[in-house]
Design a protein around this motif. Structure first.
Motif, short mmCIF file in Angstrom:
data_model
loop_
_atom_site.label_atom_id
_atom_site.label_comp_id
_atom_site.label_asym_id
_atom_site.label_seq_id
_atom_site.Cartn_x
_atom_site.Cartn_y
_atom_site.Cartn_z
N LYS A 237 0.85 -1.31 -0.03
CA LYS A 237 -0.06 0.29 0.25
C LYS A 237 0.88 1.47 -0.01
O LYS A 237 1.75 1.40 1.14
CB LYS A 237 -1.08 0.10 1.17
N ALA A 238 1.05 1.62 -1.08
CA ALA A 238 1.38 3.68 -0.85
C ALA A 238 0.64 4.43 -1.44
O ALA A 238 -0.62 4.27 -2.19
CB ALA A 238 2.17 3.20 -2.25
N ARG A 240 -0.74 7.50 -3.22
CA ARG A 240 -1.10 7.43 -4.07
C ARG A 240 -0.61 7.95 -5.41
O ARG A 240 -0.16 7.49 -6.84
CB ARG A 240 -2.94 8.27 -4.45
N LEU A 241 -0.11 9.25 -5.02
CA LEU A 241 0.22 9.65 -5.75
C LEU A 241 2.11 9.36 -6.63
O LEU A 241 2.56 9.14 -7.63
CB LEU A 241 0.97 11.69 -5.61
N TYR A 242 2.14 8.82 -5.43
CA TYR A 242 3.41 7.89 -4.63
C TYR A 242 3.02 6.38 -6.32
O TYR A 242 4.43 5.91 -6.93
CB TYR A 242 4.21 7.63 -3.94
N GLU A 243 2.82 5.71 -6.00
CA GLU A 243 1.84 4.64 -6.26
C GLU A 243 2.01 5.10 -8.55
O GLU A 243 2.34 4.27 -8.65
CB GLU A 243 0.42 3.87 -6.07
N LEU A 244 1.31 6.31 -8.52
CA LEU A 244 0.83 6.61 -10.09
C LEU A 244 2.25 7.08 -10.60
O LEU A 244 2.66 6.52 -11.31
CB LEU A 244 0.22 7.57 -10.17
N LEU A 245 3.44 7.52 -9.33
CA LEU A 245 4.66 7.56 -10.04
C LEU A 245 5.41 6.06 -10.52
O LEU A 245 6.32 6.14 -11.54
CB LEU A 245 5.41 8.21 -8.78
N PRO A 277 1.21 -4.84 2.86
CA PRO A 277 1.74 -3.87 3.91
C PRO A 277 1.44 -2.36 3.82
O PRO A 277 1.78 -2.57 2.60
CB PRO A 277 3.18 -4.75 4.41
N GLY A 278 2.43 -1.89 4.05
CA GLY A 278 2.27 -0.45 3.80
C GLY A 278 2.97 -0.20 3.48
O GLY A 278 4.83 -0.30 3.71
N PHE A 283 9.84 -0.53 3.55
CA PHE A 283 10.86 0.20 3.26
C PHE A 283 11.95 0.76 4.22
O PHE A 283 13.09 0.01 4.61
CB PHE A 283 11.32 1.95 2.81
N LEU A 284 10.87 0.65 5.46
CA LEU A 284 11.92 1.17 6.77
C LEU A 284 12.19 -0.68 7.71
O LEU A 284 13.81 0.09 7.41
CB LEU A 284 11.10 1.57 7.58
N ARG A 285 11.29 -1.17 7.12
CA ARG A 285 11.59 -2.97 8.25
C ARG A 285 13.19 -3.43 7.42
O ARG A 285 13.89 -4.04 7.85
CB ARG A 285 10.74 -3.35 8.20
N PHE A 286 13.29 -3.35 6.05
CA PHE A 286 14.27 -3.32 4.77
C PHE A 286 15.72 -3.10 5.33
O PHE A 286 16.36 -4.38 5.87
CB PHE A 286 13.81 -2.88 3.47
#
Length: 302
Positions: A237-238, A240-245, A277-278, A283-286
């Motif tokens: 889940k991202a 919305r604008l970042y998902e479009l990017l 997941p968000g 990204f942070l857990r990674f």
């Protein structure tokens, strides 16, 4: 999960418009960076370039699967151009990526995990080198090696099991085509630098920033997913604008389950049996680095 539904056609006209816009914007940012009068302006152009080219890879990715355009020659032409913008030969990137679909979450591609018998420090060094820019850097480095020392790519220098699996998955018959494409990539960028009187150092700086940005996000959609060739990914889940990017690249489980579906339609193919997941938290857990596992590798039929 097998693909049993009708696959929509590629949004060819939209993809062509996006590709031309992104590549033109990238050249414009390179020109602006070469003529920037302050370090903060240069950095601003570099950050903009690093994000603008994220959807370039998403379009390249669809071209690798032949779902960028319904007309094959258009798909291949734009795949070659987009790969050149990425600084790599199209056939090389396609072969590596299609191999990834066969090796996903196997021992050769469990970058976020390690077995107790493995050297943890070595795995950490590889992990952070890859995802702090090395993942992207391997592509132009491999291209140069293929051009000047082809045999090196087949084992004289390549020793890491993941890299060996990737390179060995490339048919020998592809190598001549890859070399010609690689030569074209080099000539294109040399022509841009000298034809537009760009600063080579600043040109490479923008690509370094892009390589860092792209590499840091490339395995987020796979990390902590099941060790399963087909289902070893997430629909994150991202914003919305970042998902479009990203051109829905966060819908990566949907892509692995339905690789013939173009990017525009991936949200229609959500696996409702899986938690989403968000993106930011994933990204942070990674960045915790490799985690221990004793789970066996997935079988090829999965």
């Amino acid at each position: 999960m097998k693909e049993t539904v009708e696959v929509p056609l590629a949004p060819g006209a939209l993809n062509v418009a996006l590709a031309l816009g992104i590549m033109s914007g990238g050249v414009a940012l390179q020109w602006a960076a070469s003529h920037a009068q302050s370090w903060w302006a240069l950095l601003a152009y570099g950050v903009a370039f690093s994000f603008l080219y994220l959807p370039l890879y998403s379009l390249l990715h669809d071209a690798e699967h032949r779902v960028f355009h319904t007309t094959l020659w258009v798909n291949e032409l734009f795949g070659t151009l987009l790969a050149a913008g990425f600084l790599g030969p199209f056939s090389f990137l396609r072969a590596c990526h299609l191999g990834h679909h066969r090796r996903n979450r196997s021992d050769a591609e469990m970058f976020d995990l390690y077995y107790p018998s493995q050297n943890l420090q070595r795995q950490r060094v590889i992990f952070y080198l890859l995802y702090l820019g090395g993942f992207w850097l391997l592509v132009p480095v491999a291209m140069v090696l293929i051009l000047v020392w082809p045999r090196a790519i087949r084992g004289q220098l390549v020793r890491d099991p993941s890299a060996v699996a990737m390179v060995n998955g490339i048919p020998e018959s592809f190598m001549r085509r890859i070399r010609w494409e690689g030569l074209g990539v080099v000539l294109l960028h040399v022509a841009l630098i000298y034809g537009l009187e760009l600063s080579p150092a600043r040109y490479l700086l923008l690509y370094a920033l892009y390589g860092l940005n792209w590499s840091s996000q490339q395995y987020v959609t796979h990390a902590a997913s099941p060790r399963h060739v087909l289902n070893g990914a997430h629909n994150l889940k991202a914003w919305r604008l970042y998902e479009l990017l990203l051109l829905h690249f966060n819908w990566h489980l949907a892509h692995h389950q339905h690789p013939r579906v173009p990017w525009l339609y991936l949200p229609r193919y959500d696996d409702t049996t899986r938690v989403r997941p968000g993106y930011l938290m994933a990204f942070l857990r990674f960045w915790r680095g490799p985690q221990p596992t004793q789970e066996p590798a997935p079988s090829p039929e999965h």
